[in-house]
Design a protein around this motif. Structure first.
Motif, PDB file in Angstrom:
ATOM      1  N   LYS A 179       0.806  -1.217   0.000  1.00  0.00           N
ATOM      2  CA  LYS A 179       0.000   0.000   0.000  1.00  0.00           C
ATOM      3  C   LYS A 179       0.838   1.265   0.000  1.00  0.00           C
ATOM      4  CE  LYS A 179      -3.803  -2.471   2.149  1.00  0.00           C
ATOM      5  NZ  LYS A 179      -4.655  -2.667   3.331  1.00  0.00           N
ATOM      6  N   SER A 180       2.051   1.114  -0.486  1.00  0.00           N
ATOM      7  CA  SER A 180       2.939   2.279  -0.581  1.00  0.00           C
ATOM      8  C   SER A 180       2.582   3.108  -1.816  1.00  0.00           C
ATOM      9  CB  SER A 180       4.397   1.815  -0.684  1.00  0.00           C
ATOM     10  OG  SER A 180       5.228   2.891  -1.044  1.00  0.00           O
ATOM     11  N   VAL A 216      -8.608  -9.808  -1.325  1.00  0.00           N
ATOM     12  CA  VAL A 216      -8.740  -9.791  -2.781  1.00  0.00           C
ATOM     13  C   VAL A 216      -7.922  -8.667  -3.402  1.00  0.00           C
ATOM     14  CG1 VAL A 216     -10.343  -9.476  -4.699  1.00  0.00           C
ATOM     15  CG2 VAL A 216     -11.009 -10.883  -2.746  1.00  0.00           C
ATOM     16  N   GLU A 217      -7.927  -7.507  -2.803  1.00  0.00           N
ATOM     17  CA  GLU A 217      -7.196  -6.368  -3.347  1.00  0.00           C
ATOM     18  C   GLU A 217      -5.692  -6.636  -3.347  1.00  0.00           C
ATOM     19  OE1 GLU A 217      -6.241  -2.820  -5.108  1.00  0.00           O
ATOM     20  OE2 GLU A 217      -8.145  -3.891  -4.999  1.00  0.00           O
ATOM     21  N   ILE A 222      -0.714  -7.953  -6.408  1.00  0.00           N
ATOM     22  CA  ILE A 222       0.443  -8.815  -6.641  1.00  0.00           C
ATOM     23  C   ILE A 222       0.394  -9.399  -8.045  1.00  0.00           C
ATOM     24  CG2 ILE A 222       1.555 -10.976  -5.958  1.00  0.00           C
ATOM     25  CD1 ILE A 222       0.686 -10.345  -3.074  1.00  0.00           C
ATOM     26  N   ALA A 223      -0.778  -9.919  -8.427  1.00  0.00           N
ATOM     27  CA  ALA A 223      -0.919 -10.579  -9.729  1.00  0.00           C
ATOM     28  C   ALA A 223      -0.713  -9.618 -10.893  1.00  0.00           C
ATOM     29  CB  ALA A 223      -2.298 -11.228  -9.834  1.00  0.00           C
ATOM     30  N   VAL A 257      -7.382 -15.359  -8.487  1.00  0.00           N
ATOM     31  CA  VAL A 257      -8.772 -15.188  -8.062  1.00  0.00           C
ATOM     32  C   VAL A 257      -9.583 -14.311  -9.011  1.00  0.00           C
ATOM     33  CG1 VAL A 257      -8.277 -15.578  -5.626  1.00  0.00           C
ATOM     34  CG2 VAL A 257      -8.096 -13.260  -6.562  1.00  0.00           C
ATOM     35  N   THR A 258      -8.915 -13.509  -9.817  1.00  0.00           N
ATOM     36  CA  THR A 258      -9.651 -12.660 -10.762  1.00  0.00           C
ATOM     37  C   THR A 258      -9.580 -13.269 -12.160  1.00  0.00           C
ATOM     38  OG1 THR A 258      -7.726 -11.300 -11.349  1.00  0.00           O
ATOM     39  CG2 THR A 258      -9.026 -10.633  -9.416  1.00  0.00           C
TER      40      THR A 258
END
Length: 406
Positions: A179-180, A216-217, A222-223, A257-258
């Protein structure tokens, strides 16, 4: 012993499960768990009626002194205080402060190596460092810097991997790494390790990414990192180390997951890799491979790749009775989706040629009288029988209404 200095490794059994300090007056509850008297009194007086360690409801709030443990603690304290200073491994706040300032300023390998040594030496040193204000922020901050040498980055993930099991660390690292808002993010440094680091640091980096993928976020971020999937899949293709391949597969399962993530996996050749894995008797990564196949089969690109792969469907059938129940369920789900929902003739033909009926009947027997997987097996048997032109089980009937095609 001062609060700002640590000399010896305290046996865990001597620590109060609540305060984590050495017990001065150990007492045992009805559950058999021992606590320091002052800590458990405060717990009970606060209105709790459970054992803090087990969360069992207490049959009685009475406690009894643990005299044996009390004697052992006293003996240990006496022997510890007689230790020569040269035998101790003392660290102080001043030492840690100097290390942190140097790492923050220079990200030097020598200082990071010292931190790795301290974190790895004993649990007490690790706790001491974690209590030091800004420790995690300084260490993880190295990942955010540009042009840091690979050895320094490897030492950082070594430290972070060592503390992942500590309470609240994964959540803190999630915020610090993912979250940087700074221009150069931490993921880029971790991907650099995956490309250029040694085997140990690669495994630690993958494990770190999976640990901070807590929602999920996080998984999406990452993905969607540049080159993330190509680099991970290349690791599986080019490395034979089972630990690395298992760790990478576990991360892929976590982040797939997406729809976009699944599509990118397919575009980078995941189905071919998984097909090879499940048909390799010497590979022990079959369960996660089935899970990944189930994930990618939920997107159109994945189904097309499975259909076009000459070994995949037959490989799934062959594995159904050789993997865990969960993995077998994943395999059945893939086959049912391909044959019964989307009427894929190539997969249906592969099932006919691989004599899938016998294995599907055994899976049904294992499932018992009811269940979604049993019903999917029944549908698959009908599909295979139709492909066999009614040679076997022509009168087999089933009713499956639990899933409708989109």
């Amino acid at each position: 012993m001062g609060k700002n200095e640590l000399y010896i490794n305290v046996p865990n059994v001597f620590r109060c499960p609540i305060s984590m300090d050495v017990m001065k007056s150990p007492v045992s509850l009805s559950t058999g768990i021992t606590y320091d008297r002052s800590s458990i009194q405060h717990w009970l007086e606060s209105g709790h009626d459970t054992c803090p360690a087990t969360m069992q409801v207490l049959s009685s709030k009475d406690f009894v002194p643990n005299l044996t443990l009390h004697r052992l603690i006293n003996m240990w304290v006496q022997s510890s205080t007689r230790r020569p200073e040269s035998e101790s491994s003392a660290i102080s706040e001043e030492v840690v402060k100097v290390l942190m300032e140097k790492i923050e300023r220079e990200s030097c390998v020598d200082s990071l190596s010292k931190v790795v040594e301290l974190v790895s030496s004993c649990e007490d040193h690790q706790r001491f460092l974690l209590r030091f204000g800004g420790f995690i922020e300084v260490i993880s901050g190295v990942l955010r810097k540009k042009c840091v040498e690979i050895e320094a980055l490897e030492l950082v993930v070594n430290v972070l991997d060592s503390i992942l099991s500590e309470t609240g660390i994964k959540e803190r690292l999630n915020g610090l790494i993912l979250k940087s808002n700074q221009e150069f993010d931490c993921i880029s440094s971790i991907i650099s390790i995956l490309q250029n680091g040694n085997l140990k640091s690669q495994i630690q980096s993958v494990r770190l990414l999976e640990s901070i993928a807590i929602d999920v976020e996080s998984k999406r971020k990452i993905a969607e990192s540049p080159e993330f999937f190509p680099i991970l899949l290349n690791l599986i293709r080019t490395n034979t180390d089972p630990s690395l391949n298992d760790t990478v597969s576990s991360l892929l399962v976590t982040v797939a997951v997406t729809r976009k993530a699944k599509s990118q996996l397919v575009q980078n050749g995941i189905v071919s890799i998984l097909s090879t894995t499940i048909t390799d008797e010497n590979n022990k990564n079959h369960d996660k491979s089935m899970k990944l196949l189930a994930a990618v089969s939920s997107c159109s690109e994945g189904r097309l790749a499975i259909s076009e792969d000459s070994k995949c469907a037959a490989g799934i059938v062959d594995r159904l009775l050789k993997v865990s129940k969960t993995a077998a369920d994943d395999g059945v789900t893939v086959l049912w989706s391909m044959c019964c929902m989307y009427k894929d003739e190539r997969v249906k033909e592969a099932l006919v040629k691989s004599e899938a009926v016998a294995k599907l009947l055994l899976v049904m027997q294992r499932e018992g009288e009811e269940g979604m997987v049993r019903r999917m097996c029944a549908d698959l048997i009908k599909a295979v029988m139709a492909g066999c032109k009614g040679e076997y089980l022509a009168g087999y009937q089933t009713k499956t209404t639990h899933i409708m095609p989109c």
